[in-house]
Scaffold this motif. Sequence first.
Motif, mmCIF file in Angstrom:
data_model
loop_
_atom_site.group_PDB
_atom_site.id
_atom_site.type_symbol
_atom_site.label_atom_id
_atom_site.label_comp_id
_atom_site.label_asym_id
_atom_site.label_seq_id
_atom_site.Cartn_x
_atom_site.Cartn_y
_atom_site.Cartn_z
ATOM 1 N N SER A 134 0.816 -1.229 0.000
ATOM 2 C CA SER A 134 0.000 0.000 0.000
ATOM 3 C C SER A 134 0.843 1.269 0.000
ATOM 4 O O SER A 134 0.293 2.370 0.110
ATOM 5 C CB SER A 134 -0.915 0.001 1.235
ATOM 6 N N ASP A 135 2.182 1.143 -0.130
ATOM 7 C CA ASP A 135 3.067 2.309 -0.052
ATOM 8 C C ASP A 135 3.357 2.847 -1.459
ATOM 9 O O ASP A 135 4.107 2.240 -2.220
ATOM 10 C CB ASP A 135 4.376 1.901 0.627
ATOM 11 N N ASP A 139 -4.336 -4.656 -9.373
ATOM 12 C CA ASP A 139 -4.066 -3.763 -8.239
ATOM 13 C C ASP A 139 -4.690 -4.236 -6.933
ATOM 14 O O ASP A 139 -4.635 -3.529 -5.929
ATOM 15 C CB ASP A 139 -4.512 -2.330 -8.550
ATOM 16 N N GLU A 140 -5.295 -5.401 -6.955
ATOM 17 C CA GLU A 140 -5.772 -6.000 -5.711
ATOM 18 C C GLU A 140 -5.490 -7.500 -5.790
ATOM 19 O O GLU A 140 -5.839 -8.151 -6.768
ATOM 20 C CB GLU A 140 -7.263 -5.752 -5.508
ATOM 21 N N VAL A 195 -5.297 -7.528 -0.434
ATOM 22 C CA VAL A 195 -4.334 -6.438 -0.314
ATOM 23 C C VAL A 195 -4.450 -5.548 -1.548
ATOM 24 O O VAL A 195 -4.370 -6.028 -2.691
ATOM 25 C CB VAL A 195 -2.891 -6.972 -0.186
ATOM 26 N N SER A 196 -4.661 -4.267 -1.317
ATOM 27 C CA SER A 196 -4.685 -3.305 -2.412
ATOM 28 C C SER A 196 -3.253 -2.840 -2.690
ATOM 29 O O SER A 196 -2.527 -2.441 -1.765
ATOM 30 C CB SER A 196 -5.553 -2.100 -2.053
ATOM 31 N N LEU A 197 -2.857 -2.888 -3.942
ATOM 32 C CA LEU A 197 -1.491 -2.525 -4.309
ATOM 33 C C LEU A 197 -1.443 -1.077 -4.790
ATOM 34 O O LEU A 197 -2.105 -0.709 -5.777
ATOM 35 C CB LEU A 197 -0.978 -3.448 -5.419
ATOM 36 N N ARG A 198 -0.671 -0.257 -4.084
ATOM 37 C CA ARG A 198 -0.458 1.128 -4.494
ATOM 38 C C ARG A 198 1.012 1.393 -4.815
ATOM 39 O O ARG A 198 1.357 2.463 -5.302
ATOM 40 C CB ARG A 198 -0.927 2.081 -3.390
#
Length: 640
Positions: free
Chosen positions: A527-528, A553-554, A568-571
């Motif tokens: 998420s960072d 993205d998830e 987990v959401s990917l940022r």
Amino acid sequence: MSSADETLDRIKAQVEEETPDDIEIESVAFEGPELVIYTPDAQTVANRDGIVRNLAQTLRKRINVRPTQEALVPPNEARAQITQTIPEDAGVQNLDFDRQTGEVFIEAEKPGRVIGRHGATLDEISASVGWTPEVVRTPPMESSTVSNVRNYLKQEREERRDILQRVGRQINRPTTSDEDWVRLTTLGCCREVGRAAFILSTPESRILIDCGDKPGAEGEVPYLQAPEALAAGPNSLDAVVLTHAHLDHSALIPILFKYGYDGPIYTTAPTRDLMGLLQLDYLDVASKEGRTPPYESQQVRDALKHTIPLEFGNVTDIAPDIKLTMHNAGHILGSAVCHFHIGEGRYNVAFSGDIHYKDTRLLDGAVNDFPRVETLVLESTYGGKNDYQTDQSDSERVLRDVINESYENDGKVLIPAFAVGRSQELMLVLEEAMRKGDIPTMPVYLDGMIREATAIHTAYPEYLRDDLRQRILYEDENPFLAEQFEQVDGGDEMRQDIADDEPAIILTTSGMVTGGPVMSWLRLLGSDPDSTMAFVGYQAEGTLGRQIQRGQDEITLGDTSGPRAERVSLRLNVETVDGFSGHADRQGLESFVETMHPRPEKILCVHGDASTTNQLSSALYQKFNMRTHNPKNLETFRLS
């Protein structure tokens, strides 16, 4: 009397006839692919020019000359004499005496000082104590795997000798069939990446080449129960040949021993050690993820015990009508292109395994020069028409840019990498970039098996590129020991501290994001938006790495169907840096074939997606006017 005994009696008579009258021959024995000659005059045989060479040419076998028991000085006396003979600066760590073979294994930090100029010190040791010295290098980095393998094989010497003698008799059995053909059956990795496995068969012999799993596809294993494979039982095989240690080629070899296989595995010494490391980790990951592994650690040990290590370039009998020669494949440490010479010049087939045609920082490029080759089984991982990788110098520049940008944003760079091969290549790139000031000096955390795999690399420097070997052994500049490399050995608590700390680079397994510590890092850094995930290797279809690489993205971590599944959401940023793969790209594969000597008559394109193998097969046919095939699994080809 068995036919093997009759053969040995005949060979002993030939040996006695070919050696001078003053040399006594006590006995001869088959041990694996070698013919062992026992004589009280072993030193005389070794010192007289041409005896061993002439015997090898006459008998067409690899010869090993050993002293008889009465020629040996007692170990305690021999130890004192050897210690006195070897220079102190050799750094001798251990002496280990094997009375049954008459060998003394000398482990030293500087083997060259033990050997002496033109082998003078070894000759002096043999002359004074009768024992045959074998020099073993002390790894510059401590490796529990290398130590454990050496100790285990030492404990199993007696049983291992029984195995070798049985294998030797099997190799030297008389041929019985009047038929004359060569067949190849595909059991996996055709129109797909992973679960590599092939059966090479003649009327006399059956050889299994590789036996791996399929990344990201649990339960998809090679078709071992096919009629052309092991339907008659595992011991219908004469041998298993392993091209290299990656799990898509080696993971399921222990399952053969679970179901009764008791024959040899031929591979290089570093591949043997890396195979054991990766297979045990395979079991550990399965256990942590709640899966039932297909075999137990005992079968991994059985595989190690049955392994007969070969050196590059040595022609070795592995069946009554098949000889094997391994050559550097340039893919990972110890990886081999395997060349099979069948019959008395009847047919020759080469299996590329996984290859990298150009030199890298770590390894020399793949060998493609052979006495004869009619058929080549060629990997096609990057064989698609658009699979051209960036030049490595450009790739390194791109990676430096990614790291510098992440550093400026106060973020981390997460690099999922194979523990064997890519990680060591990246360590060399990062060490040089920091030393030259091209990227800021920062911690490089090694998570998973990477450090242990790196230690195994330093145990076998003769398999590395000359300049790297020189730095490790003689210039006291081991780049793998640079102070910025730190092992992650504190579990999730340490990972959390790293994630909360200053900018850093994290090299972690697994390379295709199919399990292991990379999953913890995705939880911590996913998420960072200031951090970056950089892919530097192939991501197979169906793996989480491929999904993230394509922009998903998830993601779901853990058992996707169980209560512990975690979304987990990917940022974080996702980058793909081409050029670091251990595989040749399309141009490299075409160059491998174009410069191959001799050029084969037929090529089977395997180990690639369906479209990739088809495109490479078509291109090779059009460019070189040769027969090419894009086989499916469970096809059998009559080669001759």
